[in-house]
Design an enzyme around this catalytic site. Structure first.
Site, PDB file in Angstrom:
ATOM      1  N   GLY A 265      10.533 -21.277  54.171  1.00 16.10           N
ATOM      2  CA  GLY A 265      10.260 -20.598  55.449  1.00 16.10           C
ATOM      3  C   GLY A 265       8.778 -20.649  55.806  1.00 16.10           C
ATOM      4  O   GLY A 265       8.273 -19.772  56.509  1.00 16.10           O
ATOM      5  N   LYS A 266       8.108 -21.700  55.343  1.00 17.92           N
ATOM      6  CA  LYS A 266       6.663 -21.821  55.603  1.00 17.92           C
ATOM      7  C   LYS A 266       6.373 -21.997  57.097  1.00 17.92           C
ATOM      8  O   LYS A 266       5.351 -21.521  57.577  1.00 17.92           O
ATOM      9  CB  LYS A 266       6.085 -23.021  54.842  1.00 17.92           C
ATOM     10  N   GLY A 267       7.279 -22.664  57.800  1.00 21.00           N
ATOM     11  CA  GLY A 267       7.063 -22.933  59.228  1.00 21.00           C
ATOM     12  C   GLY A 267       6.865 -21.644  59.995  1.00 21.00           C
ATOM     13  O   GLY A 267       5.922 -21.501  60.780  1.00 21.00           O
TER      14      GLY A 267
ATOM     15  N   GLY B 159      10.908 -30.194  57.343  1.00 20.14           N
ATOM     16  CA  GLY B 159      11.510 -29.675  58.569  1.00 20.14           C
ATOM     17  C   GLY B 159      11.182 -28.209  58.679  1.00 20.14           C
ATOM     18  O   GLY B 159      11.576 -27.423  57.822  1.00 20.14           O
ATOM     19  N   HIS B 160      10.381 -27.843  59.648  1.00 17.46           N
ATOM     20  CA  HIS B 160       9.991 -26.453  59.809  1.00 17.46           C
ATOM     21  C   HIS B 160      10.687 -25.866  61.033  1.00 17.46           C
ATOM     22  O   HIS B 160      10.544 -26.380  62.129  1.00 17.46           O
ATOM     23  CB  HIS B 160       8.474 -26.335  59.966  1.00 17.46           C
ATOM     24  N   THR B 161      11.445 -24.803  60.796  1.00 15.69           N
ATOM     25  CA  THR B 161      12.163 -24.173  61.901  1.00 15.69           C
ATOM     26  C   THR B 161      11.416 -22.924  62.337  1.00 15.69           C
ATOM     27  O   THR B 161      11.081 -22.081  61.518  1.00 15.69           O
ATOM     28  CB  THR B 161      13.591 -23.790  61.433  1.00 15.69           C
TER      29      THR B 161
ATOM     30  N   ALA C 275      16.894 -28.658  57.448  1.00 12.07           N
ATOM     31  CA  ALA C 275      16.442 -28.832  58.837  1.00 12.07           C
ATOM     32  C   ALA C 275      16.239 -30.311  59.172  1.00 12.07           C
ATOM     33  O   ALA C 275      16.277 -30.705  60.326  1.00 12.07           O
ATOM     34  CB  ALA C 275      15.140 -28.069  59.060  1.00 12.07           C
TER      35      ALA C 275
ATOM     36  N   GLN D 137       7.071 -29.161  51.757  1.00 12.17           N
ATOM     37  CA  GLN D 137       7.869 -29.135  50.510  1.00 12.17           C
ATOM     38  C   GLN D 137       7.435 -27.937  49.650  1.00 12.17           C
ATOM     39  O   GLN D 137       7.086 -26.910  50.216  1.00 12.17           O
ATOM     40  CB  GLN D 137       7.740 -30.460  49.744  1.00 12.17           C
TER      41      GLN D 137
ATOM     42  N   ARG E  44      22.163 -26.778  51.182  1.00 12.76           N
ATOM     43  CA  ARG E  44      21.203 -26.496  50.113  1.00 12.76           C
ATOM     44  C   ARG E  44      21.903 -25.806  48.957  1.00 12.76           C
ATOM     45  O   ARG E  44      22.805 -24.988  49.175  1.00 12.76           O
ATOM     46  CB  ARG E  44      20.079 -25.579  50.625  1.00 12.76           C
TER      47      ARG E  44
ATOM     48  N   ASP F 191      11.558 -25.494  51.713  1.00 12.90           N
ATOM     49  CA  ASP F 191      12.439 -24.699  52.583  1.00 12.90           C
ATOM     50  C   ASP F 191      12.281 -23.194  52.381  1.00 12.90           C
ATOM     51  O   ASP F 191      13.231 -22.439  52.561  1.00 12.90           O
ATOM     52  CB  ASP F 191      13.921 -25.085  52.368  1.00 12.90           C
TER      53      ASP F 191
ATOM     54  N   LYS G 157      13.153 -14.165  54.006  1.00 15.18           N
ATOM     55  CA  LYS G 157      14.619 -14.039  53.981  1.00 15.18           C
ATOM     56  C   LYS G 157      15.102 -12.874  53.116  1.00 15.18           C
ATOM     57  O   LYS G 157      16.161 -12.977  52.468  1.00 15.18           O
ATOM     58  CB  LYS G 157      15.248 -15.371  53.539  1.00 15.18           C
TER      59      LYS G 157
HETATM   60  P1  IMP Z   1      11.651 -37.575  49.705  1.00 19.04           P
HETATM   61  O1  IMP Z   1      10.501 -36.641  49.961  1.00 19.04           O
HETATM   62  O2  IMP Z   1      12.419 -37.928  50.942  1.00 19.04           O
HETATM   63  O3  IMP Z   1      11.243 -38.755  48.886  1.00 19.04           O
HETATM   64  O4  IMP Z   1      12.707 -36.773  48.787  1.00 19.04           O
HETATM   65  C1  IMP Z   1      12.427 -36.404  47.446  1.00 19.04           C
HETATM   66  C2  IMP Z   1      13.013 -35.037  47.124  1.00 19.04           C
HETATM   67  O5  IMP Z   1      12.313 -34.034  47.861  1.00 19.04           O
HETATM   68  C3  IMP Z   1      14.470 -34.881  47.519  1.00 19.04           C
HETATM   69  O6  IMP Z   1      15.098 -34.016  46.583  1.00 19.04           O
HETATM   70  C4  IMP Z   1      14.412 -34.194  48.866  1.00 19.04           C
HETATM   71  O7  IMP Z   1      15.583 -33.473  49.149  1.00 19.04           O
HETATM   72  C5  IMP Z   1      13.237 -33.275  48.632  1.00 19.04           C
HETATM   73  N1  IMP Z   1      12.549 -32.898  49.869  1.00 19.04           N
HETATM   74  C6  IMP Z   1      11.711 -33.637  50.609  1.00 19.04           C
HETATM   75  N2  IMP Z   1      11.254 -32.939  51.651  1.00 19.04           N
HETATM   76  C7  IMP Z   1      11.790 -31.718  51.565  1.00 19.04           C
HETATM   77  C8  IMP Z   1      11.659 -30.527  52.345  1.00 19.04           C
HETATM   78  O8  IMP Z   1      10.930 -30.448  53.330  1.00 19.04           O
HETATM   79  N3  IMP Z   1      12.381 -29.456  51.917  1.00 19.04           N
HETATM   80  C9  IMP Z   1      13.156 -29.494  50.806  1.00 19.04           C
HETATM   81  N4  IMP Z   1      13.314 -30.584  50.051  1.00 19.04           N
HETATM   82  C10 IMP Z   1      12.623 -31.680  50.419  1.00 19.04           C
END
Ligand code: IMP
Length: 425
Positions: A15-17, A40-42, A299, A224, A305, A13, A331
């Site tokens: 802000g890579k998107g 989730g990229h916004t 997102a 991630q 968060r 999160d 940010k």
């Molecule tokens: P999973 O990827 O759904 O297995 O989740 C494992 C961990 O990674 C959890 O703490 C999620 O909240 C975190 N996570 C997965 N994808 C993202 C992302 O895109 N942004 C932030 N945290 C993420």
């Protein structure tokens, strides 16, 4: 431009998107290498908000090739939905979206297992996104996975699916009130998804190789962040893929020599969603105000968060394991109202002062952050500033401290949500 990897330096999160969207201008190909629709990229363009989960945000530019690599786990229905949503908003995906034949598919039982495993863990749950990501990568590693290409080999697909469903149904028998899975129903659904996705399925390793050989620029998009990487993150509180720069090689099938730059994206503070250690977390009103001002809600899942100060122990680790050649700070404007800004320079554990990110969970959970306090730039705003010279001096000082501490230049600063709120240095 060059071939650049964009990687998250914190817990995702960052802000890579938006950054990928901006750098796409100078690239020909944007390629995603790991994760799934947990990301989730916004991206905001002229006030219009787009949230992308699987498709690289480069798709919002005309005539750019977007690739979903073999390292990504694909929920076919999620991908079809995203394609349909883009089409409905007038964004073309025909001919410019390619999905690797070798990408593993998220199956309905992965989602069930994700939820079930979290439930069993109770207070020790990971806080996953519940999208089936972990179980899908588990099947991939244990050689029971189903790939995109299997959808086009019905006999082979049916055999693999039947074997997997038989195993899962044995397990489901032990869970009260859970219906057994119907292999035929899943088979028919997935065959139909295959038909819809066929125009996009590709030998993406070959496509990228040809693009690079013909002098095109590739942007490698990580999802991630470093601290969620399965090897280099806060294990077990991580995602199940290689979110660090190395993942770009295996997740797309390219060699390390094709990479010119590795840029790490860091928020001007830190956030984390899900469970797990977060030494510089603020559970007070300062954390609350960062969350509100920074709209720090996931997102993908909408979860609040956790927020905290910038952490140099985390960033030093990210610089090292990714081989960062540049940093991108996002940010910055969220810190505008702060009178004082703290940065975490080390962790105290028992009598030791740690400068390197500890690998042991009990150390991470038991350490206390050591801060240095810097002056904020309250009263003079960075929001929407588009040239470095126009930043308040104290904001420039903050950037200077980041560069000096980490020994990596800050190449881009983002000062707002919109595509144009950006400073290139
Ligand atoms: P999973 O990827 O759904 O297995 O989740 C494992 C961990 O990674 C959890 O703490 C999620 O909240 C975190 N996570 C997965 N994808 C993202 C992302 O895109 N942004 C932030 N945290 C993420």
């Amino acid at each position: 431009m060059a071939n650049i990897i964009i990687v998250g330096t914190q817990w995702g999160d960052e802000g890579k998107g938006k950054i990928v969207d901006c750098l796409t201008e100078k690239s020909n190909v944007v390629a995603r290498y790991q994760g799934g629709h947990n990301a989730g990229h916004t991206v905001v363009i002229g006030g219009d908000k787009f949230i992308l989960h699987l498709i690289p945000s480069g798709i919002l530019h005309k005539d750019k090739m977007c690739i979903i690599g073999n390292g990504v786990v694909v929920d076919p229905l999620a991908l079809i939905t995203e394609i349909d949503e883009l089409k409905a908003r007038g964004i073309s995906v025909t001919g410019n979206l390619k999905v690797s034949k070798n990408a593993h598919l998220i199956m309905p039982y992965h989602v069930l297992l994700d939820g079930w495993k979290e439930l069993k863990k109770g207070s020790k749950k990971i806080g996953t996104t519940g999208r089936g990501i972990g179980p899908c990568y588990t099947d991939k590693a244990s050689r029971a996975g189903i790939k995109m290409l299997d959808l086009f080999w019905p006999g082979q697909f049916k055999e693999k699916l039947n074997t997997n469903i038989a195993d899962i149904n044995c397990m489901l028998e032990q869970i009260p009130d859970v219906k057994k899975l119907d292999a035929d129903e899943i088979y028919n659904k997935y065959i139909s998804y295959g038909k819809q996705l066929e125009p996009y399925v590709d030998d993406t390793d070959i496509t990228i190789d040809e693009a690079i050989k013909s002098g095109k620029n590739v942007l490698f998009e990580g999802a991630q962040g470093t601290l969620l990487d399965v090897d280099h993150g806060t294990y077990p509180y991580v995602t199940s893929s290689s979110a660090t720069a190395g993942g770009a090689m295996t997740g797309l099938g390219v060699g390390p020599k094709t990479i010119d730059e590795v840029y790490g994206v860091a928020k001007a503070y830190t956030t984390r969603v899900g469970e797990g250690p977060f030494p510089s977390e603020l559970t007070d009103s300062t954390g609350e105000s960062l969350r509100e001002k920074g709209a720090e809600y996931g997102a993908t899942t909408g979860r609040a968060r956790r927020c905290g100060w910038l952490d140099f122990v985390v960033l030093r680790h990210a610089v090292r394991v990714n081989g960062l050649t540049g940093l991108i700070i996002t940010k910055l404007d969220i810190l505008d109202d702060m009178e004082k800004i703290k940065v975490c320079v080390g962790y105290k554990f028992r009598d030791a002062l740690l400068r390197d990110f500890p690998k042991e969970l009990p150390v991470l959970e038991g350490c206390t952050p050591v801060y240095e306090e810097l002056d904020g730039w309250r009263g003079s705003s960075t929001a929407g500033v588009r040239s470095y010279d126009k930043l308040p001096q104290k904001a420039k000082d903050y950037i200077g401290v980041i560069e000096k501490t980490l020994g990596v230049p800050v190449v881009i600063v983002s000062t707002g949500q919109d595509r144009d709120d950006i400073i290139y240095r």
